[in-house]
Scaffold this motif. Structure first.
Motif, PDB file in Angstrom:
ATOM      1  N   ALA A 295     -11.786  -5.824   6.930  1.00 36.14           N
ATOM      2  CA  ALA A 295     -10.393  -5.765   7.412  1.00 36.14           C
ATOM      3  C   ALA A 295      -9.639  -6.928   6.795  1.00 36.14           C
ATOM      4  O   ALA A 295     -10.197  -8.023   6.655  1.00 36.14           O
ATOM      5  N   THR A 296      -8.402  -6.709   6.426  1.00 33.85           N
ATOM      6  CA  THR A 296      -7.607  -7.795   5.846  1.00 33.85           C
ATOM      7  C   THR A 296      -6.185  -7.796   6.396  1.00 33.85           C
ATOM      8  O   THR A 296      -5.495  -6.783   6.380  1.00 33.85           O
ATOM      9  N   ARG A 297      -5.788  -8.933   6.946  1.00 34.40           N
ATOM     10  CA  ARG A 297      -4.419  -9.148   7.465  1.00 34.40           C
ATOM     11  C   ARG A 297      -3.727 -10.139   6.545  1.00 34.40           C
ATOM     12  O   ARG A 297      -4.168 -11.276   6.415  1.00 34.40           O
ATOM     13  N   ARG A 298      -2.648  -9.706   5.873  1.00 28.23           N
ATOM     14  CA  ARG A 298      -1.972 -10.640   4.961  1.00 28.23           C
ATOM     15  C   ARG A 298      -0.715 -11.193   5.621  1.00 28.23           C
ATOM     16  O   ARG A 298      -0.185 -10.608   6.565  1.00 28.23           O
ATOM     17  N   ASN A 299      -0.231 -12.333   5.077  1.00 28.35           N
ATOM     18  CA  ASN A 299       0.950 -12.988   5.656  1.00 28.35           C
ATOM     19  C   ASN A 299       2.171 -12.850   4.747  1.00 28.35           C
ATOM     20  O   ASN A 299       3.133 -13.591   4.891  1.00 28.35           O
ATOM     21  N   HIS A 300       2.143 -11.894   3.797  1.00 24.31           N
ATOM     22  CA  HIS A 300       3.250 -11.717   2.857  1.00 24.31           C
ATOM     23  C   HIS A 300       3.459 -10.223   2.638  1.00 24.31           C
ATOM     24  O   HIS A 300       2.501  -9.447   2.714  1.00 24.31           O
ATOM     25  N   ASN A 301       4.711  -9.847   2.395  1.00 25.81           N
ATOM     26  CA  ASN A 301       5.028  -8.431   2.138  1.00 25.81           C
ATOM     27  C   ASN A 301       4.449  -7.529   3.228  1.00 25.81           C
ATOM     28  O   ASN A 301       3.929  -6.450   2.950  1.00 25.81           O
ATOM     29  N   VAL A 302       4.579  -8.003   4.481  1.00 27.92           N
ATOM     30  CA  VAL A 302       3.847  -7.346   5.571  1.00 27.92           C
ATOM     31  C   VAL A 302       4.429  -6.000   5.993  1.00 27.92           C
ATOM     32  O   VAL A 302       3.766  -5.218   6.668  1.00 27.92           O
ATOM     33  N   ASP A 303       5.690  -5.736   5.614  1.00 27.16           N
ATOM     34  CA  ASP A 303       6.304  -4.476   6.066  1.00 27.16           C
ATOM     35  C   ASP A 303       6.178  -3.345   5.059  1.00 27.16           C
ATOM     36  O   ASP A 303       6.723  -2.265   5.273  1.00 27.16           O
ATOM     37  N   ASP A 304       5.482  -3.605   3.964  1.00 24.51           N
ATOM     38  CA  ASP A 304       5.417  -2.631   2.879  1.00 24.51           C
ATOM     39  C   ASP A 304       4.161  -1.760   3.037  1.00 24.51           C
ATOM     40  O   ASP A 304       3.059  -2.147   2.650  1.00 24.51           O
ATOM     41  N   GLU A 305       4.356  -0.558   3.605  1.00 23.54           N
ATOM     42  CA  GLU A 305       3.201   0.313   3.878  1.00 23.54           C
ATOM     43  C   GLU A 305       2.515   0.781   2.604  1.00 23.54           C
ATOM     44  O   GLU A 305       1.290   0.924   2.553  1.00 23.54           O
ATOM     45  N   GLY A 306       3.315   1.036   1.571  1.00 23.88           N
ATOM     46  CA  GLY A 306       2.743   1.487   0.300  1.00 23.88           C
ATOM     47  C   GLY A 306       1.860   0.408  -0.302  1.00 23.88           C
ATOM     48  O   GLY A 306       0.741   0.666  -0.752  1.00 23.88           O
ATOM     49  N   PHE A 307       2.347  -0.832  -0.240  1.00 23.78           N
ATOM     50  CA  PHE A 307       1.549  -1.942  -0.764  1.00 23.78           C
ATOM     51  C   PHE A 307       0.289  -2.129   0.075  1.00 23.78           C
ATOM     52  O   PHE A 307      -0.785  -2.446  -0.433  1.00 23.78           O
ATOM     53  N   ASN A 308       0.424  -1.912   1.385  1.00 27.48           N
ATOM     54  CA  ASN A 308      -0.724  -2.064   2.278  1.00 27.48           C
ATOM     55  C   ASN A 308      -1.876  -1.156   1.840  1.00 27.48           C
ATOM     56  O   ASN A 308      -3.029  -1.580   1.744  1.00 27.48           O
ATOM     57  N   GLN A 309      -1.528   0.106   1.568  1.00 27.47           N
ATOM     58  CA  GLN A 309      -2.563   1.065   1.149  1.00 27.47           C
ATOM     59  C   GLN A 309      -3.142   0.677  -0.211  1.00 27.47           C
ATOM     60  O   GLN A 309      -4.354   0.710  -0.422  1.00 27.47           O
ATOM     61  N   PHE A 310      -2.241   0.284  -1.111  1.00 26.06           N
ATOM     62  CA  PHE A 310      -2.688  -0.141  -2.448  1.00 26.06           C
ATOM     63  C   PHE A 310      -3.670  -1.316  -2.343  1.00 26.06           C
ATOM     64  O   PHE A 310      -4.717  -1.341  -2.984  1.00 26.06           O
ATOM     65  N   LYS A 311      -3.327  -2.265  -1.464  1.00 26.11           N
ATOM     66  CA  LYS A 311      -4.137  -3.484  -1.328  1.00 26.11           C
ATOM     67  C   LYS A 311      -5.527  -3.179  -0.761  1.00 26.11           C
ATOM     68  O   LYS A 311      -6.548  -3.626  -1.297  1.00 26.11           O
ATOM     69  N   ILE A 312      -5.573  -2.390   0.319  1.00 29.96           N
ATOM     70  CA  ILE A 312      -6.887  -2.119   0.921  1.00 29.96           C
ATOM     71  C   ILE A 312      -7.732  -1.261  -0.021  1.00 29.96           C
ATOM     72  O   ILE A 312      -8.948  -1.448  -0.127  1.00 29.96           O
TER      73      ILE A 312
END
Ligand code: FES
Ligand SMILES: [Fe+2]
Length: 375
Positions: A295-312
């Motif tokens: 699991a990963t919780r980031r402290n930047h660009n937190v509202d970007d759902e597309g980036f969230n999926q890309f990151k995980i």
């Protein structure tokens, strides 16, 4: 040991691994919390069958959403209950339709005079649901919620700032812990996104052991910054100071915090850097296979759902495609041999993983002694 007055048989003593079939000895610490599943893996009316600590476990949710874990073995003819069907919050066995409630008690026997045999009960396991995970207690002692460390930072922010993923691996869980406690492999195994440009390997990081945890911490500067952080730096091509702090908690969870900054006055902490708070947690299915979650919780660009999926997805692929083949090849080569019995060559970067192996072994031995003395 008292005999069962009806059958004359010895009562079933639950093996500390939670395995009611009474296998001798356990290679696991058991009076502790392991991840059993991601919350999202157990949904609706579904029944999830999962081997945990050599034991078949059935996971499902009651109508009110509360998760349930039962030994996945009907006490009649040992069919996995997960082959059966749901009846409200109960489960009906697929073979002869004995019905069990969510405490594991048989509540209906459709056969003959419908008498429910006294032994018609399966073991249920205490669960806690926190931070997107369902945690299970499989030991012989009463479940102790205070033994689950606080990973509440995972809840700190919106849903679009956290990702969870599941990565089953054909390897012993300690090989996965070794891998995360020793990040000196990063520049040799991984690609661009987490490269330290060769900065990590030469370091001898400080290792601290306290309160049955082991921490290792690296600090360095690199140009350009680590790929996962560079796009969020003021000057993505220039040097940034980085840190990573990795802490192991018994039995098999590692909390990793990593960050980077180009501000000379910033401290190397999560709140003063562009960074993330990660959890790696492992649960042995058996000696050679492990359930591995990240699991990963980031402290930047937190509202970007597309980036969230890309990151995980990127982190998942790095672990599965880069660490996975190496760890699984090590497992095949070692087969079932004990790590230290093979006289491994040890180098400076082994300090933290070796400390974890030794501490976990001590804890397992202490638990076994307590159990043998009836405690
Ligand atoms: S095996 Fe489950 S009811 Fe017979
Ligand atoms: Fe890795």
């Amino acid at each position: 040991m008292t005999k069962n007055p009806t059958t004359g048989a010895q009562p079933i003593t639950f093996h500390p691994s939670g395995n009611a079939v009474g296998k001798p000895g356990t290679p696991y610490l058991t009076n502790c919390w392991y991840a059993a599943a991601l919350s999202r893996e157990v949904q609706g009316e579904d029944m999830l069958a999962r081997q945990l600590l050599d034991t078949s476990v059935l996971l499902y949710r009651k109508a009110d959403g509360e998760p349930v874990a039962l030994h996945d073995r009907c006490p009649h003819r040992f069919v996995p209950l997960s082959k059966g069907k749901r009846d409200g919050d109960d489960v009906v066995c697929a073979y002869h339709a004995l019905r069990f409630d969510c405490t594991g008690q048989c509540t209906h026997n459709p056969h003959g005079k419908q008498v429910i045999p006294a032994a018609a009960k399966v073991r249920s396991f205490p669960l806690l649901e926190k931070w997107g995970f369902i945690w299970i207690w499989m030991g012989n002692e009463p479940a102790d919620a205070s033994k689950l460390p606080d990973f509440g930072e995972l809840d700190n922010g919106p849903a679009s700032g956290i990702g969870h993923t599941y990565m089953p691996m054909k390897a012993n869980f300690e090989l996965i812990i070794d891998n995360v406690m020793d990040l000196s492999h990063v520049d040799h195994v991984h690609g661009e996104i987490i490269s330290t440009r060769g900065q990590l390997t030469p370091q001898i990081p400080p290792v601290k052991e306290e309160n049955k945890t082991v921490n290792v911490r690296w600090e360095w500067a690199q140009t350009p910054p680590m790929g996962i952080f560079a796009p969020f730096m003021q000057k993505p091509e220039e040097s940034a100071r980085h840190f990573v702090s990795v802490t192991w908690y018994a039995p098999a969870t590692i909390q990793l915090t990593i960050g980077a900054t180009q501000d000379d006055s910033a401290g190397l902490t999560l709140d003063q850097t562009v960074g993330q708070y990660d959890l790696h947690t492992c649960t042995p299915a058996n000696a050679n296979e492990t359930h591995y979650w990240f699991a990963t919780r980031r402290n930047h660009n937190v509202d970007d759902e597309g980036f969230n999926q890309f990151k995980i997805d990127a982190m998942h692929n790095a672990f599965v495609d880069e660490d996975g083949p190496i760890i699984e090849a090590v497992q095949r080569e070692m087969n079932t041999s004990d790590f230290f019995s093979l006289n491994p060559v040890l180098i400076t970067s082994d300090a933290a993983p070796v400390r974890v192996r030794r501490l976990l072994k001590q804890m397992i031995e202490k638990e076994a002694e307590k159990l043998a003395s009836g405690g």
